[in-house]
Design an enzyme around this catalytic site. Structure first.
Site, PDB file in Angstrom:
ATOM      1  CD  GLU A   1      -2.707   6.165  -9.808  1.00 18.75           C
ATOM      2  OE1 GLU A   1      -1.481   6.046  -9.645  1.00 18.75           O
ATOM      3  OE2 GLU A   1      -3.522   5.272  -9.503  1.00 18.75           O
TER       4      GLU A   1
ATOM      5  CG  ASP B   1      -6.067   9.526  -0.832  1.00 21.28           C
ATOM      6  OD1 ASP B   1      -6.202   9.216   0.365  1.00 21.28           O
ATOM      7  OD2 ASP B   1      -5.127   9.114  -1.525  1.00 21.28           O
TER       8      ASP B   1
ATOM      9  CG  HIS C   1       0.063   6.760  -6.385  1.00 22.04           C
ATOM     10  ND1 HIS C   1      -0.268   5.491  -6.805  1.00 22.04           N
ATOM     11  CD2 HIS C   1      -0.253   6.796  -5.068  1.00 22.04           C
ATOM     12  CE1 HIS C   1      -0.756   4.800  -5.791  1.00 22.04           C
ATOM     13  NE2 HIS C   1      -0.755   5.564  -4.708  1.00 22.04           N
TER      14      HIS C   1
ATOM     15  CG  ASN D   1       1.937   4.485  -9.796  1.00 17.93           C
ATOM     16  OD1 ASN D   1       1.991   5.015  -8.682  1.00 17.93           O
ATOM     17  ND2 ASN D   1       0.821   4.374 -10.483  1.00 17.93           N
TER      18      ASN D   1
HETATM   19  C1  GLP Z   1      -2.782   4.464  -1.713  1.00 16.96           C
HETATM   20  C2  GLP Z   1      -3.038   5.834  -1.097  1.00 16.96           C
HETATM   21  C3  GLP Z   1      -1.779   6.610  -0.929  1.00 16.96           C
HETATM   22  C4  GLP Z   1      -0.729   5.751  -0.269  1.00 16.96           C
HETATM   23  C5  GLP Z   1      -0.394   4.591  -1.152  1.00 16.96           C
HETATM   24  C6  GLP Z   1       0.657   3.666  -0.564  1.00 16.96           C
HETATM   25  O1  GLP Z   1      -2.846   4.437  -3.075  1.00 16.96           O
HETATM   26  N1  GLP Z   1      -3.968   6.598  -1.846  1.00 16.96           N
HETATM   27  O2  GLP Z   1      -2.043   7.777  -0.179  1.00 16.96           O
HETATM   28  O3  GLP Z   1       0.419   6.505  -0.032  1.00 16.96           O
HETATM   29  O4  GLP Z   1      -1.578   3.832  -1.341  1.00 16.96           O
HETATM   30  O5  GLP Z   1       0.064   2.810   0.368  1.00 16.96           O
HETATM   31  P1  GLP Z   1       0.842   1.851   1.316  1.00 16.96           P
HETATM   32  O6  GLP Z   1       1.378   2.680   2.413  1.00 16.96           O
HETATM   33  O7  GLP Z   1      -0.191   0.868   1.794  1.00 16.96           O
HETATM   34  O8  GLP Z   1       1.888   1.187   0.511  1.00 16.96           O
END
Ligand code: GLP
Length: 239
Positions: free
Chosen positions: A142, A67, A137, A135
């Protein structure tokens, strides 16, 4: 789903990093799907260190990322492209011509079609790395009323804005992003999901033990035949 629980994130990084190094050594021209966020950083550190020590080469590997934020220049310090360059690409011998990234400033429909075509042209993604949002995702898919398919432009939820805005100290965090869809993630041959910390425990429980529902996007992974979930004890605490 295969679930492994580790004492801490460093142990996960070592385990997943070694798995990648072994896989790339056995399949030097493989196609890897990468993720941003804090969760994969120890894994990237392990891969980078192995590359620096000459234990693996990424020069023939192709990559796609999950993303990217919209309305942010590609080279902004908070873009996911910059994140990947700083945390992995610049520390390895990867050929940047083999690095493909969603363009958050392109027309979303055209970009989605381009990405799908590019992934198919490489024969699909061999291993897709994932984190998980608080949440539930995955990538930036989302909670919603339906599972998505190919890449699409998403409006971020308040939960995600709260979690990620700590990284934006100069400009407000973008409110939208372009993300690989659930279908594109599910078409990966293997999926590795990393979750650490207590803030992920509820999402991890719903992903593994809950109903398969687009309200918890990660729950769809129950229907994939090759998913490895790597957790620390805090993220696994509600299982
Ligand atoms: C973001 C990214 C996700 C990631 C998530 C969790 O929203 N778009 O791909 O998995 O955060 O991030 P973290 O590993 O920093 O908790």
């Amino acid at each position: 789903m295969e679930i492994k629980v580790f004492n801490n994130e460093a142990e996960i990084g070592e385990f997943a990093g070694k798995l990648y190094v072994d896989y790339v050594n056995a399949n030097p021209d493989c196609v890897l799907g990468f993720a941003t966020g804090a969760s994969p950083v120890p894994t990237y550190d392990y891969i980078a260190k192995s590359c620096a020590e000459g234990l693996v080469s990424l020069k023939n590997v192709s990559t796609f990322n999950l993303d990217e934020y919209c309305d942010l220049p590609k080279d902004h310090k908070n873009s996911y492209f910059t994140f990947m360059c700083e945390n992995l690409f610049s520390k390895t011998d990867i050929n940047m011509a083999n690095v493909d990234f969603l363009d958050g400033n392109a027309d979303p429909d055209e970009e989605s079609a381009r990405y799908a075509k590019a992934i198919a042209a490489k024969g699909g993604i061999d291993i897709q790395l994932l984190g998980i949002g608080r949440n539930g995702h995955i990538a930036f898919n989302e909670p919603s009323d339906e599972f998505t398919d190919e890449a699409w432009k998403v409006t971020l939820t308040q939960s995600t804005i709260d979690a990620n805005s700590i990284y934006f100290d100069d400009i407000p965090m973008p409110r939208s992003a372009i993300t690989m869809g659930i279908g594109s993630i599910m078409r990966s041959k293997k999926i590795i999901l990393i979750a650490t910390g207590e803030s992920k425990a509820d999402a991890v429980k719903k992903m593994i033990k809950g109903e398969v529902t687009p309200q918890v996007p990660a729950s769809i992974l129950q229907q994939h035949s090759d998913v490895l979930v790597l957790l620390d004890t805090a993220a696994a605490s509600l299982l």
